[in-house]
Enzyme design. Sequence first.
Site, short mmCIF file in Angstrom:
data_model
loop_
_atom_site.label_atom_id
_atom_site.label_comp_id
_atom_site.label_asym_id
_atom_site.label_seq_id
_atom_site.Cartn_x
_atom_site.Cartn_y
_atom_site.Cartn_z
N ASP A 155 0.86 -1.18 0.00
CA ASP A 155 0.00 0.00 0.00
C ASP A 155 0.90 1.24 0.00
O ASP A 155 2.08 1.15 0.36
CB ASP A 155 -0.88 -0.03 1.26
N ASP A 209 -8.57 -4.41 1.72
CA ASP A 209 -7.34 -5.19 1.54
C ASP A 209 -7.46 -6.62 2.07
O ASP A 209 -6.60 -7.45 1.78
CB ASP A 209 -6.17 -4.50 2.28
N ASP A 251 -4.23 -2.03 4.98
CA ASP A 251 -4.77 -1.58 6.26
C ASP A 251 -6.30 -1.56 6.29
O ASP A 251 -6.89 -1.57 7.35
CB ASP A 251 -4.25 -0.18 6.60
#
Length: 909
Positions: free
Chosen positions: A330, A638, A634
């Site tokens: 990310d 995801d 997070d």
Amino acid sequence: MAQPATLWHAIDAVEVLRQLEADPGGLAPDIAARRLQAHGPNALPPPQRTPGWRRLLRQLDDPLILFLLAAAVVAAVLAHYVDAGVIAAVVLVNAIVGFVQEGRAEQALSALRSMLAPSARVLRGGAREQVAVETLVPGDVLLLEAGDRIAADARLLRGRGLRVDESVLTGESVPIEKSVEPVATGADLGSRTSMLYSGTLVAAGQATALVVATGPQTQIGRIGTLLGEVESLTTPLLQQIARFGKVFTTVALVASAALLLFAVLVRGYGWLDALMIVVALAVGAIPEGLPAVITITLAIGVRRMAARNAIVRRLPAVETLGATTVICSDKTGTLTRNEMTARSIATVAGRVEAQGGGYAPTGVLVARDGGDAALATAQRVARIGLLCNDAQLHADGDGHWRIDGDPMEAALLALAGKAGFDGAAMRNAHPRLDEVPFDAAHRFMATLHADAEGAGALVCVKGAPEQVLALCTAQAGRDGGAGPLDAAFWQQSIDAAGGEGQRVLGFAWRRLERVPERFVLDDIGELVFAGLVGFIDPPREEAIRAVADCRAAGIAVKMITGDHAATAAAIAEQLRLADDVRVVTGQELEGVTDAELPELAGRASVFARTTPEHKLRIVRALQSRGHTVAMTGDGVNDAPSLKQADIGVAMGRKGTEAAKEASGMVLADDNFASIAAAVHEGRAVYDNIRKVIAFTLPTNGGEALAVILAIVFGWVLPMTPPQILWINMVLAITLGLALAFEPPESGLMARPPRRRDAPLVSAFMLWRIVLVSILFSVGAFGIFAWAQGRGHDVATTRTMVVNMFCVMEIFYLFSVRYLHGTSFSLRGLRGTPAVLWAIVAVVLAQLAFTYLPWMHVLFGSRPLPLFEGIVIVASGAALMGLLEVEKALLRRIGVFEELGPVPADERAT
């Protein structure tokens, strides 16, 4: 007929009301009840759970474990209760650990369910009601304000200053401005500004919204469905151990049966004596301590990783990191600081760069072009940003700055500090008299201040550049005066900042001769455009270094983010993710087939504006090419890809519970550098596991080969069955365990990652197992023959053989500690505390075995003269010297690639 949920964002709000047969005043209670019966509760379905007894039995479904259980039963039947107990204890501990870990894995869907708010405010029959979220139905009218968690997917009907934090779904680092107007049909999730999604948070403003999807039909529900469909993958280490266990079990069973028949039918052993020898030999040859030592090695790796901010939730995940070939990361907060920084100021006089990162109001402004004139005009822009601002900065005791308010406004306060302004003094000189707050409808904020230079007033405006430009009739000149507005120049500046991945705000001002009686939206106009400020969430310095380390180690790093393509590309360039950064958007992925995706996923460095389905497809595509994939994340969006990845890595600070439960590891500091450190530890753990195997199998093999040769050729057994079990018991819990504490070898991150299908026992290790087993057998028979030649009886000779095995294993331990380098160094010969304590334990045990009378009774041992002991120790040292020469020769001629090149200090000799 209702439209599919994916199209609600493209339909006018009035049409949405009509299609859902809803009313702005809310559904009638009886209609709501009927719809609840038709659509079901607004809740995610509970996860399917495997019964506990089945999960426990599943831990025993392994060939090596079954073989160990069989050996424990046979040992118990033959009254070898200690050995039987040790084997059973190892099996039980491993089963319990696996059982507990698997139970934790099933909590992921439960964590998703907790994302829903407990209650919601709605209009029912024209009256405001507080209802349980489970009772929401399509057509309900939600009433929302700042701080509310949205309880269902909804189409916005009315909004005032509405901004929604959708980071859990999209990864977008800044709250999204929402508006009632429909957007394009093909808009990605992060661009659907007319929609509100379940599980997201209202950051500012108020709204009235129409529920269009509940329960499994929401975006979070779709993610839950994806998560339930993802099967947890077996780690590379577990796959290798399973393959090794099957092969070893087959070979051991066949060899044991053949030896038993040979001993009875050819050599004339009695069935009970032969069975006793074969069982002792099998238990000695089987590395029953290997699962326990591997578990301990992994646990030590867990402890080391925790010290580097990587908290491992599932034990095998430690080793998986060492096999990682691709890290899908990310962007926000992991590769970047998750702190908006005002990076550039563009004015008519030139462009100015703001030095320093974060929210600390320290640093300087540096003119990229335009010199002092650019700095002077930039200061005027910074002053507007300071006055037209509702945020606050607070200095913590440890030197960090905490923000209260909007991140971009906080960044403007830091910029004002870098421009040399004292915030409190400036506000006192220009006290705020009135304001027009930011609203998504007009996309700017305006403040009215007393003008310190006279009796008039000063208007300060900031907002979306195109909106602010539309209110301007002039632009600030190089000398501070006003000149004609050059819209084309400013559009070019906006495009240039956007191309660098910066978010841009426009700033304007106007002086009034007197303070107006009222200050409302319609009064704002005829402004002087001052300039632009570009914001960026800068990359972490340690992340830049960590990316370089990963690339040097042969690990590709790919960014998968919900952010805009230009922003992601700019950060990727600064991080140097690849020599040639290629960006693929989620919209482009929609047109790529599953067959074409693996090749594209291999070439691309950045995936922007992605959905949960995109992330899942990318991970699967990379795995289809044989990659071992680590995935960071997070948000709820995801969770499916975190579970699909070989090792899911969740953020500890800003990560949702759903992401943490779907992952194998959690970063306590949300820092990509901690992933690189964990990869280093993972490789060290795998090295230590291989060292344990490289130590255990040859030493066990040497014992087995010596007994097999004695039976085959009709020689006197060099050791009795109890003595074989003694060696196995003493050395397995001392020397083998010491290798679990080995520090990493140098050059660990300079090696390429191992292949996913690489065997646990490599070609070099197989060579080592055969060579060392032969050398151990030669040493055993050599000392046996030498002792008999000196006139010692069989009991004394066997005692010498047992001690010979122990001494050879001690010296072999020093050799095997360095598989990729020489052990002939001060560090290598000094050993670790674990190694030294293990040697002390073995020496004491062997002294007891050799010299204590009650041990003579139990094991048939005898005391040895001093000279015989010296010869045994010298033989062990000779073995180590021979193996070090062999290792150096193999590395020099390049027979086994895994040994690596000859180090510079060795090439010189």
